[in-house]
Design an enzyme around this catalytic site. Structure first.
Site: not given
Length: 680
Positions: A82, A100
């Site tokens: 990420h 997330k």
């Protein structure tokens, strides 16, 4: 839902199941459509595009980010990628909606948020439930006092994976429940506590535990949280919470908010399906039920988060400041959540192999460090050192782990910082080890300047200094301390003994330039007079407390300050290079309030009418210059008529940015005199 003024052209990175959910709802958002799909596997990208966005271009992650037609990127890859992909997208000028967790740990999350705030692009962490009307209604109920004063929040999100294999059980991919879905109950608890308290919720306590499986990830975890009760504290202030998560135990997802006058219940807080609703129960009253099914504006959660990003982009195009992120889940919320998740994992006993203090942690971007252009740093010289020192020196005693230290040190280096202040005393060598590992990981041992210190009480003797020096060099993975300081003075030891042992280590090549910290100016002069009389090298550097705020006392026993007028004259006359610690007075210029006396050390050391007048004048000048008062306080130190290299101890990249803002402030003599109350 009101569509944004300018729909965005989206790319999806990571064509998995969650990306399919996002793609299925994006057309309902009014926030644009998918024009490109990126993946490390070409066939997966093509299959995804054919299924959800026929005609979309496909390619590698790098190829998609280089596409000028792409405006926004949805990052839906595995957790460990990420940060790198989000930073790459931000540097490519794209706006980013990142699944997330934003990063596996708080340190790396700081780097991602900093990349957004310095890029001018929009970043949003994809906790989609936070943008749903159900969540807004819940927080409105809390703020309105619908159940009285909120006492406790209970939130859970767990499931039983079909098989104990794959990314969820891979420690190298940041598996486990806390990072995969534990952020949902944590963000919920923080949001409810913040709504109840009327300000951002500050975590003051976390107690947790859980089950760690054979692969080294948490399979079930629980934590008890306590949030700040404010200035008054006590029974009227705090909020507690219990959060649960797991990947091997299926507990029904639920949220309950308990107050003095009733409770609020959400049976579907995360997925938010057709049966979504809120139940409010108050004693003696019928249940109040609020529903948010189809037909409710914004009822599709993935569409809602895409629309939120599009609104931020539109605000940025209008010239508004969007560096805070979205109100529903701000970038500060992302940082605070990642810090809680770190503490929760630590309580359970999970640390991923790539986070260990001996790991070869790369930069968050995966790219070599690059100093900003133009370079904002200023530099100075200490005679005999052979290397320039950055005028701002990074103190290394605030780093909880190597990931955090790496993000902060990387940001300091890219801001032109080259000089680090450490000591054997800090963490009994642990912080030196973090610095040494970072220097090794980045290949910067020959370029950086490390200020090493030893001989701290109770080992403030020539012998104690010697063994601490040897341990420091081992801790730092270095053969020589080019700038070495005695950390404390011991008046019971004749100055000649200290001068002798420092000369011996210098002759042996273990140290270069040397000096002292927390010595009186009289004792400094005595030592140098002895050195001159005996053909020895003397002290070249002093590191005492100095700053705009005059010290009424010192924080720790054995410390010395040079904030008085006589010491300032001494420094000016001798031109001794000063490495002042607490140059910003332990936060006095950022947070001191005459009515707030909770920080006893701050009150004892700095609370005086004169210092509050200095603070007022610093704030006045800061408002004129458009910088924080802390930047003016630091600029005051840099503007002295003797060489100064102030040591700062930021705990976050944001604090580092605030500290280094002082580099851009050039004070003239009249401004310095006014700040120091010498203009009357």
């Amino acid at each position: 839902m009101t569509p944004p003024a300018a729909p965005l052209r989206w790319a999806v990175l990571g064509p998995g199941s969650i990306a399919r959910r996002f793609a299925s709802q994006l057309p309902s958002s009014g926030a644009g459509g998918i024009v490109a799909v990126g993946s490390s596997a070409a066939e997966r990208a093509r299959a995804f595009a054919d299924e959800v966005a026929p005609g979309a271009r496909t390619g590698t992650h790098a190829e998609v980010l280089a596409d000028p037609d792409v405006e926004a990127v949805y990052v839906a890859t595995v957790h460990t990628t990420h940060a790198r992909l989000a930073i790459a997208a931000l540097r490519a000028g794209k706006h980013v909606l990142c699944e997330k967790p934003l990063a596996p740990n708080h340190g790396t999350a700081m780097a991602v948020v900093d990349a957004a705030r310095t890029s001018g692009s929009v970043l949003l962490e994809a906790y989609m439930y936070a943008f749903h009307p159900q969540q807004r209604a819940l927080l409105d109920l809390v703020r309105s006092g619908a159940v009285g004063r909120v006492l406790h929040v209970d939130a859970s999100f767990s499931f039983a994976a079909a098989s104990p294999t794959g990314r969820l059980f891979d420690a190298d991919l940041a598996g486990g429940g806390v990072l995969d879905v534990g952020g949902y109950p944590v963000t919920m608890a923080r949001a409810v506590a913040g709504a109840a308290l009327g300000r951002p919720a500050v975590l003051t306590s976390l107690r947790g535990g859980g089950t760690v499986g054979t692969t080294g990830v948490d399979e079930w975890a629980v934590a008890a949280l306590e949030f700040d009760g404010g200035v008054d504290g006590g029974a009227d202030g705090g909020v507690t919470a219990t959060v649960r998560t797991g990947v091997r135990l299926a507990e029904p997802p639920a949220v309950a908010v308990h107050g003095t006058a009733g409770s609020i219940h959400l049976a579907d807080p995360w997925a938010i399906g057709a049966g979504t609703g809120i139940v409010v129960r108050r004693a003696g009253e019928p249940e109040q039920v609020l529903t948010f099914g189809p037909g409710t504006e914004g009822h599709l959660p993935y569409a809602a988060e895409a629309a939120a990003l599009a609104r931020l982009v539109e605000a940025a195009r209008r010239g508004e400041d969007v560096s805070a992120g979205a109100a529903e889940h701000s970038l500060d919320d992302s940082l605070a959540t990642s810090a809680v998740l770190d503490r929760w994992r630590a309580a359970v006993g999970v640390r991923y192999p790539f986070e260990r203090d001996t790991a070869a942690i790369p930069t968050a971007s995966g790219l070599p460090l690059r100093v900003a252009s133009p370079n904002p740093m200023r530099y100075g010289v200490v005679p005999g050192l052979g290397k320039p020192l950055s005028r701002i020196v990074m103190g290394v005693d605030n780093q909880p782990d190597l990931a955090h230290a790496s993000a902060l040190f990387d940001a300091f280096w890219e801001a032109g910082g080259t000089t680090f202040d450490t000591s054997w005393w800090y963490g009994r060598g642990r912080f030196e080890k973090l610095l040494g590992q970072w220097l090794t990981n980045r290949g910067l041992h020959s370029e950086a300047v490390v200020v090493a210190k030893g001989g701290h009480t109770p080992e403030c003797t020539p012998q104690g200094m010697t063994w601490q020096l040897l341990e420091s060099l081992e801790n730092q993975q270095r053969e020589r301390a080019e700038l070495y300081l005695l950390h404390r003075d011991n008046p019971d030891v004749p100055v000649g003994e200290f001068v002798d042992v420092l000369n011996e280590h210098a002759d042996a090549g273990r140290i270069g330039v040397f000096g002292v910290s927390n010595w009186t100016t009289e004792r400094f002069d005595e030592a140098n007079a002895w050195a001159a009389a005996n053909g020895k090298r003397g002290f070249s550097v002093l590191s005492n407390h100095f700053g705009l705020a005059e010290a009424l006392d010192v924080p720790w026993a054995g410390c010395r300050h040079v904030t008085d007028a006589a010491s300032k004259r001494w420094l000016t006359e001798r031109q001794v290079p000063l490495l002042p610690w607490s140059s910003q007075a332990r936060g006095f210029f950022a947070r001191a309030d005459p009515a707030d006396r909770r920080d006893a050390d701050l009150v004892r050391c700095y609370y005086s009418d004169a210092n509050f007048e200095r603070k007022r004048r610093a704030e006045e000048l800061a408002a004129q210059l458009g910088v924080p008062a802390t930047a003016v306080a630091l600029a005051f130190v840099l503007a002295q008529p003797f060489p100064t290299f102030p040591v700062v101890g930021p705990r976050s990249v944001d604090e580092l940015r605030a500290s280094t803002a002082g580099l851009g402030v050039q004070l003239d003599e009249a401004q310095v005199a006014r700040l120091d109350l010498r203009d009357d």
